[in-house]
Design a protein around this motif. Sequence first.
Motif, PDB file in Angstrom:
ATOM      1  N   THR A  23       6.359  11.092   6.347  1.00 49.19           N
ATOM      2  CA  THR A  23       7.067  10.143   7.214  1.00 49.19           C
ATOM      3  C   THR A  23       7.623  10.895   8.416  1.00 49.19           C
ATOM      4  O   THR A  23       7.744  12.118   8.402  1.00 49.19           O
ATOM      5  CB  THR A  23       8.227   9.462   6.467  1.00 49.19           C
ATOM      6  N   THR A  24       7.976  10.142   9.438  1.00 54.13           N
ATOM      7  CA  THR A  24       8.532  10.758  10.638  1.00 54.13           C
ATOM      8  C   THR A  24      10.045  10.893  10.555  1.00 54.13           C
ATOM      9  O   THR A  24      10.649  11.552  11.390  1.00 54.13           O
ATOM     10  CB  THR A  24       8.178   9.908  11.880  1.00 54.13           C
ATOM     11  N   ALA A  25      10.661  10.268   9.531  1.00 54.49           N
ATOM     12  CA  ALA A  25      12.126  10.289   9.435  1.00 54.49           C
ATOM     13  C   ALA A  25      12.654  11.677   9.106  1.00 54.49           C
ATOM     14  O   ALA A  25      13.683  12.105   9.636  1.00 54.49           O
ATOM     15  CB  ALA A  25      12.598   9.293   8.380  1.00 54.49           C
ATOM     16  N   SER A  26      11.947  12.407   8.236  1.00 48.89           N
ATOM     17  CA  SER A  26      12.402  13.732   7.810  1.00 48.89           C
ATOM     18  C   SER A  26      11.254  14.448   7.113  1.00 48.89           C
ATOM     19  O   SER A  26      10.475  13.813   6.401  1.00 48.89           O
ATOM     20  CB  SER A  26      13.592  13.610   6.850  1.00 48.89           C
ATOM     21  N   PRO A  27      11.149  15.770   7.274  1.00 51.66           N
ATOM     22  CA  PRO A  27      10.118  16.509   6.537  1.00 51.66           C
ATOM     23  C   PRO A  27      10.375  16.508   5.037  1.00 51.66           C
ATOM     24  O   PRO A  27       9.472  16.808   4.255  1.00 51.66           O
ATOM     25  CB  PRO A  27      10.213  17.919   7.127  1.00 51.66           C
ATOM     26  N   HIS A  28      11.599  16.172   4.624  1.00 50.39           N
ATOM     27  CA  HIS A  28      11.923  16.117   3.198  1.00 50.39           C
ATOM     28  C   HIS A  28      11.583  14.775   2.566  1.00 50.39           C
ATOM     29  O   HIS A  28      11.757  14.610   1.359  1.00 50.39           O
ATOM     30  CB  HIS A  28      13.413  16.391   2.983  1.00 50.39           C
ATOM     31  N   LEU A  29      11.108  13.822   3.375  1.00 50.13           N
ATOM     32  CA  LEU A  29      10.866  12.466   2.871  1.00 50.13           C
ATOM     33  C   LEU A  29       9.376  12.139   2.875  1.00 50.13           C
ATOM     34  O   LEU A  29       8.717  12.206   3.912  1.00 50.13           O
ATOM     35  CB  LEU A  29      11.620  11.445   3.728  1.00 50.13           C
ATOM     36  N   LEU A  30       8.859  11.782   1.697  1.00 49.80           N
ATOM     37  CA  LEU A  30       7.469  11.354   1.545  1.00 49.80           C
ATOM     38  C   LEU A  30       7.445   9.916   1.057  1.00 49.80           C
ATOM     39  O   LEU A  30       8.412   9.424   0.479  1.00 49.80           O
ATOM     40  CB  LEU A  30       6.737  12.259   0.557  1.00 49.80           C
ATOM     41  N   CYS A  31       6.315   9.251   1.271  1.00 49.64           N
ATOM     42  CA  CYS A  31       6.207   7.847   0.883  1.00 49.64           C
ATOM     43  C   CYS A  31       4.831   7.569   0.298  1.00 49.64           C
ATOM     44  O   CYS A  31       3.811   8.048   0.818  1.00 49.64           O
ATOM     45  CB  CYS A  31       6.452   6.943   2.093  1.00 49.64           C
ATOM     46  N   VAL A  32       4.804   6.804  -0.783  1.00 48.97           N
ATOM     47  CA  VAL A  32       3.562   6.252  -1.321  1.00 48.97           C
ATOM     48  C   VAL A  32       3.532   4.790  -0.898  1.00 48.97           C
ATOM     49  O   VAL A  32       4.325   3.991  -1.409  1.00 48.97           O
ATOM     50  CB  VAL A  32       3.493   6.371  -2.854  1.00 48.97           C
ATOM     51  N   PRO A  33       2.659   4.418   0.034  1.00 49.07           N
ATOM     52  CA  PRO A  33       2.695   3.052   0.576  1.00 49.07           C
ATOM     53  C   PRO A  33       2.073   2.028  -0.371  1.00 49.07           C
ATOM     54  O   PRO A  33       1.396   2.373  -1.342  1.00 49.07           O
ATOM     55  CB  PRO A  33       1.864   3.180   1.858  1.00 49.07           C
ATOM     56  N   ALA A  34       2.334   0.762  -0.066  1.00 51.84           N
ATOM     57  CA  ALA A  34       1.722  -0.350  -0.781  1.00 51.84           C
ATOM     58  C   ALA A  34       0.895  -1.161   0.202  1.00 51.84           C
ATOM     59  O   ALA A  34       1.329  -1.411   1.324  1.00 51.84           O
ATOM     60  CB  ALA A  34       2.799  -1.227  -1.413  1.00 51.84           C
ATOM     61  N   THR A  35      -0.292  -1.562  -0.206  1.00 52.72           N
ATOM     62  CA  THR A  35      -1.136  -2.442   0.606  1.00 52.72           C
ATOM     63  C   THR A  35      -1.214  -3.808  -0.081  1.00 52.72           C
ATOM     64  O   THR A  35      -0.770  -3.984  -1.210  1.00 52.72           O
ATOM     65  CB  THR A  35      -2.553  -1.870   0.768  1.00 52.72           C
ATOM     66  N   ILE A  36      -1.821  -4.762   0.611  1.00 48.69           N
ATOM     67  CA  ILE A  36      -1.945  -6.110   0.060  1.00 48.69           C
ATOM     68  C   ILE A  36      -2.800  -6.118  -1.207  1.00 48.69           C
ATOM     69  O   ILE A  36      -2.719  -7.058  -2.020  1.00 48.69           O
ATOM     70  CB  ILE A  36      -2.522  -7.076   1.130  1.00 48.69           C
ATOM     71  N   ASP A  37      -3.589  -5.071  -1.413  1.00 45.89           N
ATOM     72  CA  ASP A  37      -4.399  -4.969  -2.639  1.00 45.89           C
ATOM     73  C   ASP A  37      -3.516  -5.011  -3.881  1.00 45.89           C
ATOM     74  O   ASP A  37      -3.954  -5.454  -4.949  1.00 45.89           O
ATOM     75  CB  ASP A  37      -5.212  -3.668  -2.651  1.00 45.89           C
ATOM     76  N   LEU A  38      -2.275  -4.566  -3.743  1.00 38.75           N
ATOM     77  CA  LEU A  38      -1.374  -4.504  -4.887  1.00 38.75           C
ATOM     78  C   LEU A  38      -1.057  -5.892  -5.439  1.00 38.75           C
ATOM     79  O   LEU A  38      -0.652  -6.029  -6.601  1.00 38.75           O
ATOM     80  CB  LEU A  38      -0.076  -3.800  -4.469  1.00 38.75           C
ATOM     81  N   ALA A  39      -1.279  -6.933  -4.618  1.00 44.97           N
ATOM     82  CA  ALA A  39      -0.997  -8.293  -5.067  1.00 44.97           C
ATOM     83  C   ALA A  39      -1.852  -8.680  -6.269  1.00 44.97           C
ATOM     84  O   ALA A  39      -1.433  -9.488  -7.102  1.00 44.97           O
ATOM     85  CB  ALA A  39      -1.210  -9.281  -3.920  1.00 44.97           C
ATOM     86  N   GLY A  40      -3.040  -8.093  -6.386  1.00 40.96           N
ATOM     87  CA  GLY A  40      -3.914  -8.405  -7.513  1.00 40.96           C
ATOM     88  C   GLY A  40      -3.817  -7.434  -8.660  1.00 40.96           C
ATOM     89  O   GLY A  40      -4.515  -7.581  -9.669  1.00 40.96           O
ATOM     90  N   ALA A  41      -2.929  -6.455  -8.525  1.00 42.28           N
ATOM     91  CA  ALA A  41      -2.852  -5.404  -9.547  1.00 42.28           C
ATOM     92  C   ALA A  41      -2.403  -5.946 -10.892  1.00 42.28           C
ATOM     93  O   ALA A  41      -2.891  -5.503 -11.939  1.00 42.28           O
ATOM     94  CB  ALA A  41      -1.909  -4.294  -9.073  1.00 42.28           C
ATOM     95  N   GLU A  42      -1.487  -6.907 -10.897  1.00 40.22           N
ATOM     96  CA  GLU A  42      -0.979  -7.418 -12.168  1.00 40.22           C
ATOM     97  C   GLU A  42      -2.098  -8.061 -12.977  1.00 40.22           C
ATOM     98  O   GLU A  42      -2.147  -7.914 -14.204  1.00 40.22           O
ATOM     99  CB  GLU A  42       0.153  -8.420 -11.909  1.00 40.22           C
ATOM    100  N   ILE A  43      -3.007  -8.764 -12.310  1.00 34.90           N
ATOM    101  CA  ILE A  43      -4.137  -9.377 -13.011  1.00 34.90           C
ATOM    102  C   ILE A  43      -5.106  -8.308 -13.488  1.00 34.90           C
ATOM    103  O   ILE A  43      -5.595  -8.345 -14.621  1.00 34.90           O
ATOM    104  CB  ILE A  43      -4.847 -10.383 -12.090  1.00 34.90           C
TER     105      ILE A  43
END
Length: 344
Positions: A129-149
């Motif tokens: 991320t650009t906020a801090s070198p100590h901060l990482l992120c695992v993003p979510a895409t719209i594909d996650l909407a079908g993950a429960e099924i």
Amino acid sequence: MTDPGERLRSSLAADQSSSGGMADFDSPIAMEALRATRVLHAADQDPFPPPARIRIITIANQKGGVGKTTSTVNLGVALALYGLRTLVIDLDPQGNASTALGVDHTVGTPSIYDALVGDSTLTEVVHATTASPHLLCVPATIDLAGAEIELVSVVAREHRLRRAIEGYIAALPPEKRPHYVLIDCPPSLGLLTLNALVAGDEVLIPIQCEYYALEGLGQLLNNIDLVRQHLNPGIAVRTILLTMYDGRTKLADQVADEVRNHFGDVVLNAVIPRNVRVSEAPGYGQSVLTYDPGSRGSTSYVEAARELAHRGVDLPPIDRTSTPAAATAFAVADGPPPGTQDGS
């Protein structure tokens, strides 16, 4: 309620006194400038203390609009700015946490979906991320909407996120392991939230200072109890954060008092006020700390993160059945391994 600027005012007054001069900190413009200076130069101040063990915090509330994503993002940025390695996992198909951290989450972007449903590791889907070198992120895409099924027929589907996090941490050298893992849940009590509750060691519940926000809270607490009994004996509600506090209304005080009387010390002293800058920041792909560091919203989140960090110094060991590999993975380089800290 404690004035969010009280700690800052005292600190700055002490600084000015030691230099032989005093400034008028009652001016709103002066206070905002001084708050901004403190946030922008967080690296030059005393860092937040590292926790006794890696803290995996599930931020959950099935009611929408109470500040889950906003709190996840801003607490994560505050912890990172003050020296603590932090990983934010966006588990909401809307991907709002990814947006606020400036991380791409368009279709096809490596995301948490690939780790939950596919064969990818978290290492392969983590983004800077650009906020801090100590901060990482695992993003979510719209594909996650079908993950429960898609996860319905998967063996041990409730443990997919937990195993992904354990594998990620185990693969890192101790000096690069995160101090904090913050999991942003969707506004539901479905399989994604269940995965987050099984993965976490503690729950942080943001509660909006309105009576509607209290409805359904009992159902969430009951679900957490069920998860503790059957899937994750180490999970516990350790933190409640009051959000969207409007000091002009008696209603906000009444709700805050009711929550504090019921939950006691679990509730943070820091309160997040209603602040337009907090709402504007995601539109620019930023947290409020980087968008407007002098705002009351920014100062409040820094104070909440500071309190959260100090509460993590003397955490008790986790009561969970764990494999030797997992136990090794969850030791943090800056603190003792679980079960060895003083007072355990």
